[in-house]
Design a protein around this motif. Structure first.
Motif, mmCIF file in Angstrom:
data_model
loop_
_atom_site.group_PDB
_atom_site.id
_atom_site.type_symbol
_atom_site.label_atom_id
_atom_site.label_comp_id
_atom_site.label_asym_id
_atom_site.label_seq_id
_atom_site.Cartn_x
_atom_site.Cartn_y
_atom_site.Cartn_z
ATOM 1 N N LEU A 27 -4.630 18.476 10.579
ATOM 2 C CA LEU A 27 -4.217 17.937 9.283
ATOM 3 C C LEU A 27 -3.272 18.847 8.510
ATOM 4 C CD1 LEU A 27 -4.560 15.701 7.131
ATOM 5 C CD2 LEU A 27 -6.541 17.001 6.281
ATOM 6 N N PHE A 28 -3.590 20.123 8.403
ATOM 7 C CA PHE A 28 -2.809 21.010 7.540
ATOM 8 C C PHE A 28 -1.334 21.071 7.944
ATOM 9 C CE2 PHE A 28 -6.808 23.580 6.187
ATOM 10 C CZ PHE A 28 -7.279 22.479 5.495
ATOM 11 N N PRO A 29 -0.992 21.146 9.220
ATOM 12 C CA PRO A 29 0.436 21.100 9.586
ATOM 13 C C PRO A 29 1.109 19.774 9.213
ATOM 14 C CG PRO A 29 -0.827 22.070 11.363
ATOM 15 C CD PRO A 29 -1.813 21.511 10.383
ATOM 16 N N GLN A 30 0.328 18.683 9.158
ATOM 17 C CA GLN A 30 0.894 17.398 8.733
ATOM 18 C C GLN A 30 1.346 17.480 7.270
ATOM 19 O OE1 GLN A 30 1.377 15.102 11.039
ATOM 20 N NE2 GLN A 30 0.173 16.224 12.540
ATOM 21 N N PHE A 31 0.597 18.212 6.450
ATOM 22 C CA PHE A 31 1.012 18.444 5.064
ATOM 23 C C PHE A 31 2.292 19.269 5.036
ATOM 24 C CE2 PHE A 31 -3.202 17.147 3.658
ATOM 25 C CZ PHE A 31 -2.942 16.600 2.414
ATOM 26 N N GLY A 34 5.297 17.399 5.560
ATOM 27 C CA GLY A 34 5.573 16.389 4.554
ATOM 28 C C GLY A 34 5.018 15.016 4.862
ATOM 29 N N VAL A 35 4.141 14.904 5.858
ATOM 30 C CA VAL A 35 3.570 13.611 6.225
ATOM 31 C C VAL A 35 2.519 13.177 5.200
ATOM 32 C CG1 VAL A 35 2.245 12.352 7.975
ATOM 33 C CG2 VAL A 35 4.052 13.945 8.674
ATOM 34 N N ALA A 54 -6.368 8.716 2.052
ATOM 35 C CA ALA A 54 -5.207 9.603 2.128
ATOM 36 C C ALA A 54 -3.971 8.820 1.709
ATOM 37 C CB ALA A 54 -5.033 10.141 3.551
ATOM 38 N N ILE A 55 -3.005 9.533 1.187
ATOM 39 C CA ILE A 55 -1.691 8.975 0.889
ATOM 40 C C ILE A 55 -0.713 9.734 1.784
ATOM 41 C CG2 ILE A 55 0.062 8.546 -0.865
ATOM 42 C CD1 ILE A 55 -2.570 7.036 -1.362
ATOM 43 N N MET A 56 0.095 8.986 2.522
ATOM 44 C CA MET A 56 0.989 9.605 3.504
ATOM 45 C C MET A 56 2.343 8.915 3.510
ATOM 46 S SD MET A 56 -0.615 8.085 7.084
ATOM 47 C CE MET A 56 0.552 8.949 8.119
ATOM 48 N N THR A 57 3.306 9.546 4.144
ATOM 49 C CA THR A 57 4.626 8.965 4.328
ATOM 50 C C THR A 57 4.904 8.819 5.818
ATOM 51 O OG1 THR A 57 5.747 11.100 4.353
ATOM 52 C CG2 THR A 57 5.510 10.025 2.216
ATOM 53 N N ALA A 58 5.671 7.803 6.146
ATOM 54 C CA ALA A 58 6.107 7.581 7.526
ATOM 55 C C ALA A 58 7.223 6.548 7.485
ATOM 56 C CB ALA A 58 4.945 7.090 8.390
ATOM 57 N N ASP A 59 7.962 6.441 8.562
ATOM 58 C CA ASP A 59 9.056 5.478 8.629
ATOM 59 C C ASP A 59 8.570 4.035 8.700
ATOM 60 O OD1 ASP A 59 11.095 7.382 8.493
ATOM 61 O OD2 ASP A 59 11.064 7.692 10.663
ATOM 62 N N SER A 60 7.339 3.846 9.221
ATOM 63 C CA SER A 60 6.803 2.493 9.397
ATOM 64 C C SER A 60 5.290 2.584 9.584
ATOM 65 C CB SER A 60 7.422 1.841 10.635
ATOM 66 O OG SER A 60 7.027 2.569 11.801
ATOM 67 N N ILE A 61 4.633 1.427 9.561
ATOM 68 C CA ILE A 61 3.193 1.403 9.858
ATOM 69 C C ILE A 61 2.953 1.944 11.260
ATOM 70 C CG2 ILE A 61 1.224 -0.114 10.314
ATOM 71 C CD1 ILE A 61 2.128 -1.841 7.982
#
Length: 110
Positions: A27-31, A34-35, A54-61
């Motif tokens: 998880l921590f590297p995902q932060f 910027g994910v 969780a609240i996350m960013t990605a290009d798509s589902i």
């Protein structure tokens, strides 16, 4: 970049400390990349399984689901996740003041 809410429902007995450590190591590297924006457990409510949000960013589902597939808790069958598109309409200007010193902050590198 699109934002998503990740609804997490935990399965079975609480995970071992070893599995939780593997989850944090994932998880921590995902932060840092910027994910993820926020993650945390939801308080117990009668009739609801232990869960998290969780609240996350990605290009798509599909891209978000691909990230989640790498979580050791998911791989071990200990959590089931639902990715839901989330549109932020309003946020507090002083968002950082809502979280105490017991909240881990991870700097983004991207």
């Amino acid at each position: 970049m699109p934002v998503f809410a990740l609804l997490v429902e935990f399965q079975g007995d609480p995970p071992s400390e070893e599995l939780l450590a593997a989850h944090r190591d994932w998880l921590f590297p995902q932060f840092e990349r910027g994910v993820f924006i926020l993650t945390g457990g939801l308080e117990a409510v009668p009739g609801r399984s232990p869960s998290a949000l969780a609240i996350m960013t990605a290009d798509s589902i599909a891209a978000a689901e691909s990230v989640i597939a790498g979580d050791p808790l998911v791989q071990a069958g200990r959590s089931v996740c639902q990715v839901v598109p989330y549109t932020v309409r309003v946020r507090a200007a002083d968002l950082d003041t809502f979280f105490g010193d017991d909240t881990k902050a991870i700097d983004r590198t991207s």
